[in-house]
Design an enzyme around this catalytic site. Structure first.
Site, PDB file in Angstrom:
ATOM      1  CG  ASP A  36      -6.571  -4.968   7.869  1.00 13.73           C
ATOM      2  OD1 ASP A  36      -6.848  -6.009   8.455  1.00 13.73           O
ATOM      3  OD2 ASP A  36      -5.408  -4.563   7.687  1.00 13.73           O
ATOM      4  CE  LYS A  58      -4.159  -5.996  12.634  1.00  9.96           C
ATOM      5  NZ  LYS A  58      -2.765  -6.473  12.593  1.00  9.96           N
ATOM      6  CG  MET A 173      -0.971   3.467  12.741  1.00  6.76           C
ATOM      7  SD  MET A 173      -0.424   1.748  12.576  1.00  6.76           S
ATOM      8  CE  MET A 173       1.317   1.973  12.153  1.00  6.76           C
TER       9      MET A 173
END
Length: 507
Positions: A36, A58, A173
């Site tokens: 990732d 991502k 996030m």
């Protein structure tokens, strides 16, 4: 065909030292690694050269590969019989979609294991000096996604209960949704004066922390251009950062240092700089190879009774000496006929690794001091075997010969420049900038100058240099580098101390 197996592995929050022992073992055994955006690239150095590496990172809305394709990819790799590591930032089961990947593997009938990682939800606040629980402030903490599934019609978060039901709230996030998060918490009863903090790139040398209150943190983030990835912490414990901020106060925090040692030797210097808070970019300017011809070394090793002293001038020389002895079916006992002289403590420690003690170690760790120490032992008529790099300076053989010794030189190894600068070094030079370059030998200086090419003049004017000792410093100054640090002890430890003093004086 035998089925493979998938390991859903947590890479930790960013600091490569926070990966678990089991996770590192999985990386070493993997046939394929699917990794990732948030997995530290340094961890990939543990992966076999034969393993397949697939990046599916991502970052926010920028998806290299959709989750559905990632699911299918790990299924396909395991179905072909491979041992697959799905390397995910933080912990696979804390907002990492590891549960969805596990469900796909179950549906495909493929075996898997989960290797938990240290989640950023706890590690990042700790590195910012914020304990999530504290007996004087709160005994409860909650982890909340700041980015819910966008396909849901309404929020599944019970804001009315969350706002006042837990002492500390940690949102992952949540930067893009920060105004909405703070507004909902205040509307649900949380005091607008509650301390709050945003922590970006936590546990890395790029860490940045922004502190405010629920009422003003969103405006502060917008005014400063605070970008993800970041953790948002709400609670009275944020106030403890004022005295507990240990990570960002280290002397080299935020500094970017270029290390030019060989990749095999860089670890000690790199680790020392990182411990002081620096962001280290390894840029090997030397690759060490066997000599073009072993015949001179072999002849000398076969006739060691004809020498009084064996002089070794680097840990590399010791390594290559014993490599050749092993290839010839011999060991440390072969060196019994001679006394051993080491140029410095690192070379002496390397001899100790093979069960040998140096008979002579000079007070200063340069060739001139080694000559003086040998001369004090009496060199007239002595036979000296000088085993070192093929490109070494002429000081030792010339001065020892002038003192009456008969000197035989053999090349245990040769140092060659790599073909190119590594991509991470080029990125640092072209985009982020570098605060200091370290040189640990004259050859690192000359090779760096060649590798920089058309970047050389701009580099020399913009980046100061730190050198391990006077010989290296003289080479660097002659090449036009701006030498601002010179180690007092001519060792890695001495260089680290001098670099620390330099940056402390500039704070």
């Amino acid at each position: 065909m035998n089925k493979g197996k998938v390991f859903l592995v947590g890479a930790g929050p960013g600091d490569p030292g926070l990966i678990t022992v089991k996770a590192a073992e999985c990386l070493r055994r993997a046939d394929a690694v699917v990794y990732d955006f948030l997995a530290n690239p340094q961890l990939l150095s543990q992966v076999s050269d034969k393993a397949e590496m697939i990046y599916v990172g991502k970052s926010g809305a920028d998806h290299t590969m959709p989750q559905e394709q990632i699911n299918q990819l790990i299924v396909d790799l395991a179905s072909s019989g491979k041992t697959v590591v799905r390397l995910k930032g933080g912990d696979p089961f804390i907002f990492g979609r590891g549960g969805e990947e596990a469900e796909e593997l179950i549906a495909a009938g493929l075996p898997f294991e989960v290797v938990p990682g240290i989640t950023s939800a706890i590690a990042v606040p700790a590195y910012a000096g914020i304990p999530l629980t504290h007996r004087s402030h709160t005994s409860t903490v909650g982890f909340i996604t700041g980015h819910e599934d966008p396909t849901k019609n309404e929020s599944s978060i019970a804001w009315d209960k969350l706002a006042t039901g837990l002492g500390t709230l940690v949102f992952l996030m949540g930067v893009k949704n920060l105004p909405n998060i703070t507004a909902r918490l205040i509307a649900a009863g949380r005091s607008q004066d509650t301390p709050a903090a945003l922590i970006r790139w936590g546990t890395t040398s790029r860490q940045a922390t922004l502190v405010g209150t629920l009422a003003d943190i969103a405006d502060k983030a917008q005014a400063t251009g605070f970008k993800p990835p970041a953790i948002f912490v709400v609670g009275e414990v944020v106030s403890l950062r004022e005295t507990m901020n240990w990570f960002e106060t280290r002397p080299l925090f935020g500094r970017r240092v270029l290390v030019t040692r060989t990749r095999e030797q860089a670890s000690g210097l790199s680790a020392g700089l990182a411990a002081l808070g620096a962001s280290v970019i390894e840029c090997p300017t030397i690759r060490i190879t066997a000599p073009a011809d072993w015949s001179a070394v072999d002849e000398a090793l076969d006739n060691l009774t004809g020498f009084d002293w064996l002089v070794l001038t680097s840990p590399n020389g010791v390594d290559w000496l014993f490599r050749r002895l092993r290839e010839k079916g011999r060991d440390a006992r072969a060196l019994a006929p001679v006394k051993l002289a080491a140029i410095g403590p690192a070379t002496a420690r390397k001899l100790e690794d093979f069960g040998l003690n140096a008979d002579l170690l000079p007070e200063e760790f340069v060739a001139e001091s080694l000559v003086a120490a040998l001369k004090a032992k009496g060199m007239e008529g002595k036979r000296i075997l000088l085993a070192r790099a093929a490109e070494a300076r002429a000081v030792l053989p010339e001065d020892l010969a002038a003192a009456g010794a008969e000197v035989r030189e053999v090349a245990l190894y040769q140092t060659l420049p790599p073909d190119n600068l590594p991509p991470e070094a080029l990125e640092a030079l072209d985009q982020d900038g570098v605060d200091l370059v370290t040189f640990t030998s004259s050859s690192t200086v000359t090779n760096m100058a060649v590798l920089l090419g058309e970047r050389l003049e701009a580099f020399k004017s913009a980046v100061p240099a730190a050198c391990i000792g006077p010989i290296t410093a003289a080479t660097a100054r002659e090449a036009g580098f701006n030498v601002v640090v010179e180690g007092a002890e001519y060792t890695i430890e001495g260089l680290l101390g001098a670099v620390e003093d330099y940056f402390r004086s500039r704070r």
